[in-house]
Motif scaffolding. Structure first.
Motif, PDB file in Angstrom:
ATOM      1  N   GLU A  32       0.827  -1.217   0.000  1.00  0.00           N
ATOM      2  CA  GLU A  32       0.000   0.000   0.000  1.00  0.00           C
ATOM      3  C   GLU A  32       0.856   1.259   0.000  1.00  0.00           C
ATOM      4  OE1 GLU A  32      -3.219   0.043  -0.399  1.00  0.00           O
ATOM      5  OE2 GLU A  32      -3.357  -2.148  -0.412  1.00  0.00           O
ATOM      6  N   SER A  35       2.645   1.607  -3.283  1.00  0.00           N
ATOM      7  CA  SER A  35       1.749   2.002  -4.367  1.00  0.00           C
ATOM      8  C   SER A  35       1.359   3.472  -4.237  1.00  0.00           C
ATOM      9  CB  SER A  35       0.562   1.041  -4.486  1.00  0.00           C
ATOM     10  OG  SER A  35      -0.621   1.616  -4.040  1.00  0.00           O
ATOM     11  N   ASN A  36       1.266   3.983  -3.019  1.00  0.00           N
ATOM     12  CA  ASN A  36       1.039   5.423  -2.847  1.00  0.00           C
ATOM     13  C   ASN A  36       2.229   6.241  -3.359  1.00  0.00           C
ATOM     14  OD1 ASN A  36      -1.428   5.011  -1.720  1.00  0.00           O
ATOM     15  ND2 ASN A  36      -0.802   5.383   0.397  1.00  0.00           N
ATOM     16  N   GLY A 124      -5.247   0.838   2.021  1.00  0.00           N
ATOM     17  CA  GLY A 124      -4.395   2.004   1.860  1.00  0.00           C
ATOM     18  C   GLY A 124      -3.512   2.373   3.034  1.00  0.00           C
TER      19      GLY A 124
HETATM   20 MG    MG Z   1      -3.146   3.959  -1.759  1.00  0.00          MG
END
Ligand code: MG
Ligand code: ADP
Length: 618
Positions: A32, A35-36, A124
């Motif tokens: 997460e 990927s952010n 997330g």
């Molecule tokens: Mg994210």
């Protein structure tokens, strides 16, 4: 001076879950965060190619991981777009994205159940609190000079001015235990989930250096090296990729922890150049039937990420597809309007739909079990494509499946056609919402007698789309409740001969004139006395219900046709007992309706009448 903030209520709920989570797959927090970081680099990359103000930025996009074993921290840095003071509050103090909201709405309060949802949703940034009891985020927005530090122990957070050399974000996790302060562990997680993000990820890694000449022993040295492949997998030649590579990339873009059911990788060269990589998931996305579903397809232009929020990239009946479309010949600053009207986009979309449908068709041929697995998940959605008349209708008709009166499981229209009786003119179906009831409908009596197969359409979507599908492969498709199929199904003239019950029919018409369009003799019944059918151009009952639900309830009520069986003892006896017709007419109609699951006007009236008839019989 630090400012103090409380989290939005929903964030508090989510954080509580993260902290008390029993979720065993905690390692996904790294996926997460990476990927952010990758998203942040995408955003800046796009701006620096399209916006004058950003063109002067001189940077090489990268992600850096750092482990401090003594301090028990793991940090993830990127030199992407960064966050301003207000964005830190907005992005890390509230929940904006619909996906996470969907997640929270599904929380049950049962820790075990809720934990398993984490993997399903990929929730997330906040997932980092599964492994950290304190998190610091130091960020500087590109083109701004001030940096800020966001700090939280998951109960509340504070923001204070900070210093940061360049634009981007650093996230420092104060780990709960040592597990993720380990180079090897971290590297293997990156390889598993983030190998193919398009940016390099660097980390200090201790390596053994063999002894040089004259030395006895080798030594250990720490080197900063790239630990992921960082290639845009959809541009790599198929021959160089293994199923694992495809599966790993799928998990990265979908947040799904299961392997996909199917991947479809296409490189188009020639007039229009593009690469596409599509996936069919093996689990149902939670928002499949929500109006605000997330598009699963990301659009790139020449490797530059453009948007993951364009639902028009594929038709909505393919909204379960995840993947990437990367087009060569588009300007980078494509707007919504361009996406919708651009001729290149149109042909990429058309070709993509064609390809996906044809691959599904191939799967149906080569691996029926797997196809059924797919169909159970997404068949309903696929059927939506039959609504209207896209060019794909023919291929869609080859993909849809139905229950049948003569076979178990699901069959396709082709399988139905292949088994049609000699002389059979149409494909027949019966529709409604209760399979059991449909199977015992009097409307099927003559079909059963003659061994003609009838498709059972008991899904809501069938009711909506089937009336729009007039034929399959030149064979008409007809509902058994349509009044015009008598002759087709080989009903013999003499069995519908009403000469023996003419008076009865006239009387029934008179008594029931407000409730039915017509009363007539039929040859399609054998055991039952009467049945309900609808005029060729009228919607059948299931369709009427559907229209009502869709808010078109103020249509004038559509009267059915009552068909009676002239061979049936009841009708023959009525012919010589005119007085009894008054007792029986309503009952006959109501029972025929009940047989088809049609609601009747006045149930207590019916039971009174039946009681009266019973008393007479005794
Ligand atoms: Mg994210
Ligand atoms: P999502 O990525 O699906 O939007 P997250 O919870 O992962 O949800 O992140 C919330 C938001 O925080 C992101 O949308 C982004 O705006 C911001 N954000 C998180 N990490 C970063 C980062 N490294 N750089 C810039 N913004 C970030």
């Amino acid at each position: 001076m630090a400012e103090k903030f409380e989290f939005q209520t929903e964030v508090n709920d989510l954080l509580n879950l993260m902290i008390h989570s029993l979720y065993s797959n905690k390692e996904i927090f790294l996926r997460e965060l990476v990927s952010n970081a990758s998203d942040a680099l995408d955003k800046l990359n796009y701006l620096s190619l399209t916006d004058e103000a950003y063109k002067a930025l001189n940077y090489v996009p990268r992600i850096d991981l750092a482990i401090d074993k003594d301090a028990k921290t793991l940090s993830i840095s990127d030199n992407g777009i960064g966050m301003s003071h207000d964005e830190l509050i907005e992005n890390l103090g509230t929940i904006a994205r619909s996906g996470t909201k969907g997640f929270i709405s599904k929380l049950s309060g049962d820790a075990k159940k809720d934990s398993s949802l984490i993997g399903q949703f990929g929730v997330g940034f906040y997932s980092a609190f599964m492994v950290a009891d304190k998190i610091e985020v130091i960020s500087r927005k590109a083109l701004e000079k001030d940096a800020y530090k966001w700090t939280s122990d998951a109960k509340s957070y504070e923001i204070a001015p900070a210093t940061r050399q360049d634009h981007g974000t650093t996230i420092i996790l104060h780990l709960k235990d040592d597990e993720f302060a380990d180079e090897w562990r971290v590297e293997s997680i990156i390889k598993k989930y983030s190998n193919h993000i398009p940016y390099p990820i660097f980390m200090d890694k201790t390596e053994y250096v063999p002894p040089k000449d004259g030395e006895k022993e080798g030594s250990y040295e720490s080197k900063n090296i790239q630990i992921n492949k960082a290639n845009a997998i959809w541009r790599v030649a198929k021959s160089q990729l293994k199923a694992e590579d495809y599966n790993e990339f799928y998990k990265q873009i979908s947040h799904d922890s299961h392997d996909p059911l199917l991947y479809i990788h296409t490189k188009a060269e020639g007039k229009i150049e593009y690469n596409t990589l599509f996936y069919v998931p093996s689990t149902e996305p939670f928002d499949l039937f929500r109006v605000d579903y997330q598009s699963g397809v990301k659009l790139y232009v020449k490797r530059v990420f453009i948007t993951d929020d364009a639902k028009e990239l594929l038709p909505s009946y393919l909204r379960f597809i995840k993947g990437v479309i990367d087009v060569e010949d588009l300007p980078l600053n494509v707007s919504r309007e361009i996406l919708q009207e651009n001729a290149i986009m149109k042909s990429v979309k058309e070709a993509s739909v064609k390809k996906i449908l044809s691959e599904l068709g191939k799967l149906k041929q080569s691996d029926k079990d797997k196809y059924l697995e797919f169909y159970k998940l997404f068949g309903k959605v696929l059927k939506e494509g039959l609504y209207g008349w896209g060019g794909e209708k023919e291929s869609l008709l080859d993909l849809v499946m139905f229950k049948s009166t003569t076979r178990d499981g699901l069959i396709s229209l082709k399988e139905y056609k292949d088994a049609m009786k000699e002389g059979q003119k149409s494909i027949y179906y019966i529709s409604g919402n209760n399979e059991k009831m449909l199977k015992s409908s009097p409307l099927l009596e003559s079909f059963k007698k003659d061994g003609i197969e009838v498709l059972i359409m008991d899904e809501e979507i069938d009711t909506i789309v089937m009336p729009m599908v007039n034929e399959y492969d030149k064979t008409p498709i007809k509902s058994v409740s349509s009044a015009d199929i008598d002759e087709e199904i080989g009903v013999k003239e003499e069995s519908a001969d009403d000469s023996k019950i003419t008076k009865t029919i006239i009387k029934l018409k008179e008594i029931l004139k407000d409730e039915v369009k017509d009363v007539r003799a039929t040859g399609r019944l054998s055991d039952s006395a009467a049945c309900i059918v609808y005029d060729k151009n009228d919607p059948d009952y299931a369709m009427q219900q559907m229209l009502k639900q869709m808010g078109q309830g103020d249509l004038p009520p559509i009267k059915p046709i009552l068909e009676v069986n002239p061979q049936h003892e009841l009708l023959i006896k009525l012919e010589s007992n005119e007085a009894a017709i008054y007792d029986v007419a309503e009952v006959l109609l109501d029972l025929a309706k009940l047989n088809e699951g049609i609601s009747i006007k006045n149930p207590s009236e019916l039971s009174k009448k039946i009681t009266k008839l019973m008393l007479k019989a005794l």
